[in-house]
Design a protein around this motif. Sequence first.
Motif, short mmCIF file in Angstrom:
data_model
loop_
_atom_site.label_atom_id
_atom_site.label_comp_id
_atom_site.label_asym_id
_atom_site.label_seq_id
_atom_site.Cartn_x
_atom_site.Cartn_y
_atom_site.Cartn_z
N ASP A 99 -7.51 -1.45 -4.56
CA ASP A 99 -7.15 -1.43 -5.99
C ASP A 99 -6.80 -2.83 -6.50
O ASP A 99 -6.59 -3.01 -7.71
N THR A 100 -6.73 -3.78 -5.61
CA THR A 100 -6.40 -5.15 -6.00
C THR A 100 -7.46 -5.70 -6.96
O THR A 100 -8.65 -5.67 -6.67
N ALA A 109 0.84 -1.20 0.00
CA ALA A 109 0.00 0.00 0.00
C ALA A 109 0.88 1.25 0.00
O ALA A 109 1.88 1.32 0.71
N GLY A 110 0.49 2.22 -0.82
CA GLY A 110 1.26 3.43 -0.98
C GLY A 110 2.26 3.38 -2.11
O GLY A 110 2.84 4.41 -2.48
N GLY A 111 2.48 2.20 -2.65
CA GLY A 111 3.43 2.03 -3.73
C GLY A 111 2.85 2.38 -5.09
O GLY A 111 1.71 2.84 -5.21
N SER A 112 3.66 2.12 -6.12
CA SER A 112 3.29 2.47 -7.48
C SER A 112 3.55 1.31 -8.43
O SER A 112 4.44 0.48 -8.20
N VAL A 131 -0.65 1.85 -24.66
CA VAL A 131 -1.32 2.69 -23.67
C VAL A 131 -0.81 2.29 -22.29
O VAL A 131 -0.47 1.13 -22.06
N TYR A 132 -0.72 3.27 -21.41
CA TYR A 132 -0.17 3.06 -20.08
C TYR A 132 -1.17 3.45 -19.01
O TYR A 132 -2.04 4.29 -19.23
N LEU A 133 -1.00 2.87 -17.84
CA LEU A 133 -1.75 3.30 -16.66
C LEU A 133 -0.75 3.40 -15.51
O LEU A 133 -0.28 2.38 -15.00
N GLN A 134 -0.40 4.63 -15.16
CA GLN A 134 0.47 4.87 -14.02
C GLN A 134 -0.38 4.91 -12.77
O GLN A 134 -1.31 5.73 -12.68
N MET A 135 -0.07 4.04 -11.82
CA MET A 135 -0.88 3.92 -10.61
C MET A 135 0.00 4.26 -9.41
O MET A 135 0.97 3.55 -9.13
N ASN A 136 -0.33 5.33 -8.74
CA ASN A 136 0.40 5.78 -7.55
C ASN A 136 -0.49 5.69 -6.33
O ASN A 136 -1.72 5.58 -6.44
N SER A 137 0.12 5.76 -5.16
CA SER A 137 -0.61 5.72 -3.89
C SER A 137 -1.61 4.57 -3.87
O SER A 137 -2.78 4.75 -3.51
#
Length: 127
Positions: free
Chosen positions: A90-91, A14-17, A79-85
């Motif tokens: 989100d699992t 959690a909190g990662g990217s 296409v990209y999806l950058q996922m932060n925090s």
Amino acid sequence: QVQLVESGGGLVQAGGSLRLSCAASGRTFSNAAMGWFRQAPGKERQFVAVISRSGSSTDYVNSVKGRFTISRDNSKNTVYLQMNSLKPEDTAVYYCAASYTSYVNYTPRTRSGYDYWGQGTQVTVSS
């Protein structure tokens, strides 16, 4: 026929990217709006984000706004999806999808708006 191949999933705290990628082949990539959806165990497949053909328009589900960023590189058909925090909620298995359209700024949010789907990549966020 269009092939969509997702990559970049994995296990993160959690909190990662993480950054997901989806490589497309088979038709002209720049003619498609591209979306990301996700499906958690026992739940419906949910819209996450979409980007228009040119990349000038984007849209997100409220729960990821400010944390996720969708982008595309038409020269790389990706296409990209950058996922932060990232959060445990989100699992899910994340799917990319392509919507071939003549409308430049079309950004569909529903599954029925898409023509092709990838096989998915697992994202697991531990608490």
